[in-house]
Design a protein around this motif. Structure first.
Motif, PDB file in Angstrom:
ATOM      1  N   ALA A 134      80.880 126.957  45.677  1.00  0.00           N
ATOM      2  CA  ALA A 134      81.423 127.465  46.937  1.00  0.00           C
ATOM      3  C   ALA A 134      82.855 127.901  46.681  1.00  0.00           C
ATOM      4  CB  ALA A 134      81.387 126.394  48.015  1.00  0.00           C
ATOM      5  N   ILE A 135      83.260 128.923  47.406  1.00  0.00           N
ATOM      6  CA  ILE A 135      84.479 129.609  47.000  1.00  0.00           C
ATOM      7  C   ILE A 135      85.729 128.720  47.100  1.00  0.00           C
ATOM      8  CG2 ILE A 135      85.222 130.724  49.151  1.00  0.00           C
ATOM      9  CD1 ILE A 135      85.087 133.329  47.280  1.00  0.00           C
ATOM     10  N   LYS A 136      85.851 127.956  48.178  1.00  0.00           N
ATOM     11  CA  LYS A 136      87.032 127.096  48.263  1.00  0.00           C
ATOM     12  C   LYS A 136      86.585 125.688  47.912  1.00  0.00           C
ATOM     13  CE  LYS A 136      90.708 125.544  51.312  1.00  0.00           C
ATOM     14  NZ  LYS A 136      90.358 124.131  51.405  1.00  0.00           N
ATOM     15  N   HIS A 137      87.030 125.216  46.805  1.00  0.00           N
ATOM     16  CA  HIS A 137      86.613 123.913  46.336  1.00  0.00           C
ATOM     17  C   HIS A 137      87.741 123.420  45.467  1.00  0.00           C
ATOM     18  CE1 HIS A 137      82.960 121.554  46.555  1.00  0.00           C
ATOM     19  NE2 HIS A 137      83.317 121.007  45.417  1.00  0.00           N
ATOM     20  N   TYR A 138      87.878 122.137  45.345  1.00  0.00           N
ATOM     21  CA  TYR A 138      88.913 121.574  44.492  1.00  0.00           C
ATOM     22  C   TYR A 138      90.306 121.958  44.970  1.00  0.00           C
ATOM     23  CZ  TYR A 138      84.875 122.123  41.383  1.00  0.00           C
ATOM     24  OH  TYR A 138      83.635 122.134  40.850  1.00  0.00           O
ATOM     25  N   ALA A 139      90.432 122.321  46.240  1.00  0.00           N
ATOM     26  CA  ALA A 139      91.703 122.905  46.652  1.00  0.00           C
ATOM     27  C   ALA A 139      92.701 121.877  47.170  1.00  0.00           C
ATOM     28  CB  ALA A 139      91.443 123.953  47.732  1.00  0.00           C
TER      29      ALA A 139
ATOM     30  N   SER B 260      89.524 116.652  42.640  1.00  0.00           N
ATOM     31  CA  SER B 260      88.862 115.447  42.129  1.00  0.00           C
ATOM     32  C   SER B 260      89.881 114.431  41.611  1.00  0.00           C
ATOM     33  CB  SER B 260      87.912 115.823  40.985  1.00  0.00           C
ATOM     34  OG  SER B 260      86.871 116.629  41.463  1.00  0.00           O
ATOM     35  N   PRO B 261      89.578 113.132  41.776  1.00  0.00           N
ATOM     36  CA  PRO B 261      90.511 112.080  41.344  1.00  0.00           C
ATOM     37  C   PRO B 261      90.386 111.776  39.848  1.00  0.00           C
ATOM     38  CG  PRO B 261      88.620 111.110  42.451  1.00  0.00           C
ATOM     39  CD  PRO B 261      88.389 112.584  42.435  1.00  0.00           C
ATOM     40  N   THR B 262      91.508 111.592  39.189  1.00  0.00           N
ATOM     41  CA  THR B 262      91.462 111.263  37.764  1.00  0.00           C
ATOM     42  C   THR B 262      92.050 109.879  37.468  1.00  0.00           C
ATOM     43  OG1 THR B 262      93.507 112.523  37.456  1.00  0.00           O
ATOM     44  CG2 THR B 262      91.462 113.672  36.980  1.00  0.00           C
ATOM     45  N   THR B 263      92.455 109.154  38.516  1.00  0.00           N
ATOM     46  CA  THR B 263      92.888 107.762  38.331  1.00  0.00           C
ATOM     47  C   THR B 263      92.318 106.927  39.481  1.00  0.00           C
ATOM     48  OG1 THR B 263      94.883 107.941  39.704  1.00  0.00           O
ATOM     49  CG2 THR B 263      95.128 108.489  37.367  1.00  0.00           C
TER      50      THR B 263
END
Ligand code: TXA
Ligand code: MG
Length: 325
Positions: free
Chosen positions: A224-229, A146-149
């Protein structure tokens, strides 16, 4: 449609595009969102398309005040009201029975809708000027970090959206905690910016129901198992033979706390200076992006202490670590 994507601080410009049915990157205290009119199916459909997100993964609707949430839901259980008065505006999303007002596309055909009032002055100001809630998933391509800027959003969605509202670096840096009221007992279905301890201090009977399903059968696809990867491979530090630690100067390590870590010749990054959970959460996603920007193929990471926001950090590390099969 291709756009000349602009980054700016004009709420008016964001209002203009959103009223036109276009999508805008918006800041929140958790992460940046990819926002559009949450009451129009064709706009929601475009969010899925831009994000490359499967339609079975429902969206969160964002509001500026409770009065506008009420017509969008069928029931507002007492427990939900209790949580709301404690944590809104803030990093809490609640899943509640939806009213007819909400398009089925927003909820992936489920009878429940996820709602939240974010705590960011710019986005609250924006929402106040709109006649509709904003459907906004995190503004990253599906299953990436996820983007933080505003720049993170630009890097990945440039050309696909007309405008990104720049509200600075996201304070919390970790997505909202999701509490579902779809069953009798309130369930925490995603760990996030509000800790389990904080939720349970208000609702002691709330249970943690975060599972690691490999597919779309999960109630929240965030499960879901692969996320934010990120692209780089993440491996728990304990899987590295410590004897091999010293001589490898090409080794990259991500440690939780600078001051509590042993000295090493390995290239080391730190999530926090002194083990502060909020600081570590704030740095996590940006750091994972940095590894990809530097084309680092492999990083050995240290788990956070399993309490407070540390649990959410570990949750994200755990998901990031799994490679898709
Ligand atoms: O902090 C956040 O929550 C950010 C900011 C932008 O608000 N948003 C965010 O959205 O993280 P997204 O779409 O990336 O993740 C939302 C999660 C998804 O995993 C989705 O499956 C779950 O919320 N969700 C949404 N609606 C749901 C529903 N009706 N029932 C169960 N889970 C739901
Ligand atoms: Mg997301």
């Amino acid at each position: 449609m291709r756009f000349e994507t602009k980054i700016g601080t004009s709420i008016e410009e964001a209002v203009h595009w959103l009223n036109e049915g276009e999508l805008v990157g918006i800041p929140t205290e958790t992460v940046y969102g990819l926002a559009g009119n949450g009451l129009r199916s064709e706009v929601i459909s475009r969010i899925f398309e831009v994000k490359n997100r499967p339609f079975f993964d429902p969206l969160i609707l964002h509001f500026s005040e409770i009065e506008s949430v009420v017509p969008c839901i069928k029931k507002f259980p007492e427990d939900a009201q209790t949580l709301m008065s404690e944590f809104w505006p803030g990093p809490l999303t609640m899943v509640l029975p939806k009213s007819e007002k909400i398009p089925d596309l927003a909820t992936a055909g489920t009878p429940n809708v996820a709602v939240r009032i974010p705590r960011h002055p710019m986005t609250l100001g924006l929402l106040q000027q709109l006649k509709f809630p904003l459907a906004a998933p995190s503004a990253n391509p599906f299953s990436y970090v996820s983007p933080t800027t505003a720049q993170h959003v630009y890097d990945q969605l440039q050309g696909k959206i007309p405008y990104i509202l720049d509200g600075g670096s996201a304070k919390i840096g970790m997505e909202s905690t999701i509490v579902s009221f779809s069953r009798e007992v309130p369930r925490i279905i995603r760990l996030g910016g509000i800790s389990v301890e904080q939720i349970q201090s208000i609702l002691p009977h709330a249970i943690v129901d975060v599972q690691f399903h490999p597919n779309e059968t999960a109630e929240s696809a965030g499960q879901a198992i692969k996320h934010y990867a990120p692209r780089c491979e993440l491996i728990p530090l304990e899987d590295l033979d410590t004897a091999a630690l010293e001589p490898h100067s090409s080794l990259v390590i991500l440690r939780y706390s600078r001051n509590d870590s042993p000295k090493s010749s390995a290239k080391t990054y730190y999530l926090s200076e002194n083990g502060d959970e909020s600081e570590a959460a704030h740095h996590l996603f940006g750091m994972l992006r940095t590894f990809d920007e530097l084309n680092i193929p492999r990083v050995y990471f240290e788990w956070a202490p399993h309490r407070g926001l540390g649990r959410a950090i570990n949750d994200r590390l755990m998901r990031a670590q799994k490679k898709s099969s």
